[in-house]
Design an enzyme around this catalytic site. Structure first.
Site, PDB file in Angstrom:
ATOM      1  N   LYS A   1      10.121  -9.802   7.776  1.00  0.00           N
ATOM      2  CA  LYS A   1       9.896  -8.454   8.304  1.00  0.00           C
ATOM      3  C   LYS A   1      10.960  -8.016   9.308  1.00  0.00           C
ATOM      4  O   LYS A   1      11.207  -6.818   9.474  1.00  0.00           O
ATOM      5  CB  LYS A   1       8.532  -8.397   9.008  1.00  0.00           C
ATOM      6  CG  LYS A   1       7.338  -8.551   8.083  1.00  0.00           C
ATOM      7  CD  LYS A   1       7.042  -7.256   7.369  1.00  0.00           C
ATOM      8  CE  LYS A   1       5.676  -7.279   6.718  1.00  0.00           C
ATOM      9  NZ  LYS A   1       5.342  -5.983   6.097  1.00  0.00           N
TER      10      LYS A   1
ATOM     11  N   GLU B   1       1.956  -3.236  -4.205  1.00  0.00           N
ATOM     12  CA  GLU B   1       0.725  -2.662  -4.746  1.00  0.00           C
ATOM     13  C   GLU B   1       1.005  -1.835  -5.995  1.00  0.00           C
ATOM     14  O   GLU B   1       0.273  -1.918  -6.984  1.00  0.00           O
ATOM     15  CB  GLU B   1       0.060  -1.763  -3.710  1.00  0.00           C
ATOM     16  CG  GLU B   1      -0.468  -2.455  -2.479  1.00  0.00           C
ATOM     17  CD  GLU B   1      -0.982  -1.429  -1.497  1.00  0.00           C
ATOM     18  OE1 GLU B   1      -2.155  -1.020  -1.607  1.00  0.00           O
ATOM     19  OE2 GLU B   1      -0.194  -1.016  -0.619  1.00  0.00           O
TER      20      GLU B   1
ATOM     21  N   GLN C   1       8.387 -13.759   3.153  1.00  0.00           N
ATOM     22  CA  GLN C   1       7.149 -13.599   3.902  1.00  0.00           C
ATOM     23  C   GLN C   1       6.051 -14.536   3.394  1.00  0.00           C
ATOM     24  O   GLN C   1       5.326 -15.160   4.171  1.00  0.00           O
ATOM     25  CB  GLN C   1       6.675 -12.141   3.820  1.00  0.00           C
ATOM     26  CG  GLN C   1       5.374 -11.855   4.553  1.00  0.00           C
ATOM     27  CD  GLN C   1       4.893 -10.429   4.311  1.00  0.00           C
ATOM     28  OE1 GLN C   1       5.531  -9.646   3.614  1.00  0.00           O
ATOM     29  NE2 GLN C   1       3.754 -10.092   4.893  1.00  0.00           N
TER      30      GLN C   1
ATOM     31  N   ASP D   1       8.778  -0.006   7.021  1.00  0.00           N
ATOM     32  CA  ASP D   1       8.868  -1.391   7.462  1.00  0.00           C
ATOM     33  C   ASP D   1       9.275  -2.247   6.264  1.00  0.00           C
ATOM     34  O   ASP D   1       8.435  -2.777   5.539  1.00  0.00           O
ATOM     35  CB  ASP D   1       7.517  -1.841   8.033  1.00  0.00           C
ATOM     36  CG  ASP D   1       7.609  -3.185   8.724  1.00  0.00           C
ATOM     37  OD1 ASP D   1       8.635  -3.453   9.363  1.00  0.00           O
ATOM     38  OD2 ASP D   1       6.639  -3.962   8.628  1.00  0.00           O
TER      39      ASP D   1
ATOM     40  N   ARG E   1       9.138  -9.952   0.436  1.00  0.00           N
ATOM     41  CA  ARG E   1       7.828 -10.521   0.123  1.00  0.00           C
ATOM     42  C   ARG E   1       7.872 -12.021  -0.176  1.00  0.00           C
ATOM     43  O   ARG E   1       6.927 -12.744   0.154  1.00  0.00           O
ATOM     44  CB  ARG E   1       7.211  -9.775  -1.067  1.00  0.00           C
ATOM     45  CG  ARG E   1       6.962  -8.297  -0.831  1.00  0.00           C
ATOM     46  CD  ARG E   1       5.999  -8.052   0.302  1.00  0.00           C
ATOM     47  NE  ARG E   1       5.665  -6.625   0.404  1.00  0.00           N
ATOM     48  CZ  ARG E   1       4.928  -6.106   1.372  1.00  0.00           C
ATOM     49  NH1 ARG E   1       4.449  -6.883   2.325  1.00  0.00           N
ATOM     50  NH2 ARG E   1       4.669  -4.815   1.398  1.00  0.00           N
TER      51      ARG E   1
END
Length: 406
Positions: free
Chosen positions: A248, A355, A235, A228, A232
């Site tokens: 997205k 992350e 978003q 997906d 960022r």
């Protein structure tokens, strides 16, 4: 009972043996332009419709140009077709008749295997949600108050679900960094991935009738891999107060092979222990568990950067399906719902660059000497997965691949 062995040599110790038999859709030079249902077996793709005709079996569902008619036929048909395929590929009596229907996998083009009806993406990894909470809400509880009470998700855009290998075009949109006085418009500077697992709905449900936990096997046809893609910065500016939208909806890649749910019986595990008791409609403790022991790998430009463990997911696909329909929303054949980013407890098990690089503060060092915070033009991401099968076999999912256009 031991797993039967195929008369096809390349299938005997393959993650695509008769214990798996994933479905896809392909075209080949022998019939240019005609999309056909194929079944991966060893190093070959079996033309399913041609195989059925050669075996003297009904072929209407297998002669379609997508998996949707087969998926809509329901579990009893799925079980029978799978039994027929297993028989044909293990009984020597069918070798001569079926051999012409086998095409080398390298000589076919794979397509989106089903027509996507709706697309829903969840947020089911406690590790992923906790990491993002720590990044964006330092000093406060990383999980939102509702997170352990319901599977959080958003409704995506079915029309931009694409098959593995489709180039990814960097999306444009509004961006606003915290230090900026006003937003600007342009291409995303923080293009990211999300390593996920997708579940494909076969049998529809009626509007107004929720699907209970025990209905999972009756409605879900199979499982695939999902990336997906996420912008960022777009978003971050748009998602308050209604959630993900343009950051997205530009592309979601899926693997070309749909692994039947029945091929994953030996991969089923209990989900992690939960410290909040779920409400009754989500309480799966008294039934058979639908956690799945999938070993995933994420590669960036050929370099292994993460091994996300799917067994660590807090919410299972069974609970997600039930929650998705508890308000009476109906299922349609071809609905796709994805797990959300799969992340584990260790740094090298995180399933997204946000992350892995801690929102760009800790660049990822690649073996070729380059570094990444987010994706650059020309970067290629490959996500693969396997699961345990019967008698020590391995179930392969293939891969979902995407390259960012320069």
């Amino acid at each position: 009972m031991s797993t039967p062995r195929s008369w096809l040599a390349s299938a005997q110790d393959s993650p695509f043996g008769v214990h798996n038999l994933p479905y896809g859709v392909f075209t080949a030079d022998d019939q240019p332009g005609r999309r056909r249902i194929g079944v991966r077996i060893g190093d070959f793709v079996l033309d399913a419709g041609a195989a059925a005709r050669a075996a003297g079996a009904p072929s209407v569902l297998l002669d379609a140009d997508s998996l949707n008619p087969l998926m809509a036929a329901g579990r009893s048909v799925w079980t029978q077709v799978r039994a027929d395929l297993t028989l044909w590929l293990t009984d020597e009596a069918y070798r001569e008749a079926l051999s012409p229907a086998l095409l080398p996998v390298g000589e076919v083009e794979l397509h989106l295997p089903f027509e996507v009806a709706d697309y829903v993406d969840f947020y089911a990894s406690e590790h992923h949600a906790t990491n993002l909470g720590r990044i964006f809400r330092p000093g406060s509880d990383p999980l939102t108050p509702n997170w352990k009470h319901l599977p959080i998700g958003y409704h995506g855009r079915a029309g931009t679900v694409v098959v593995s290998g489709t180039p990814v075009v960097r999306p444009h949109g509004q961006r606003k960094a915290p230090a900026d006085a006003v937003p600007s418009f342009g291409p995303t500077r923080r293009l990211d991935i999300e390593a996920e697992v997708g579940f494909v709905v076969g049998t529809p449900s009626r509007l107004g009738r929720p699907v209970v936990l025990d209905g999972f096997r009756e409605h879900v046809f199979g499982v695939c891999l999902v990336n997906d893609w996420s912008a960022r910065d777009i978003q971050a500016w748009e998602y308050v107060p209604l959630g993900p939208f343009l950051g997205k909806s530009f592309a979601t890649s899926v693997s070309p092979w749909i692994v039947p749910l029945d091929a994953l019986q030996h991969a089923r595990v209990s989900p992690p222990e939960r410290d909040v008791e779920p409400l009754a409609y989500l309480d799966d403790r008294g039934g058979e568990p639908w956690g799945l022991d999938l070993a995933m790998e994420v590669r960036l430009n050929g370099h292994l950067v993460s091994r996300p463990p799917f067994a660590s997911m807090y919410w299972t696909a069974q609970q997600q399906l039930t929650h998705m329909t508890v308000n009476g929303a109906s299922l349609r054949t071809g609905d796709l719902f994805a797990s959300g980013t799969v992340s584990g407890p260790e740094p090298d098990t995180r399933g997204a660059l946000i992350e892995l690089t801690w929102n760009g503060e800790e660049p990822l060092k690649l073996p070729d000497g380059t570094t990444r915070t987010f994706l650059e033009g020309g970067d290629e991401v490959i996500i693969t997965a396997t699961a345990p099968g019967p008698d020590g076999t391995v179930v392969g999912f293939g891969e979902v691949t995407g390259r960012v256009e320069p």
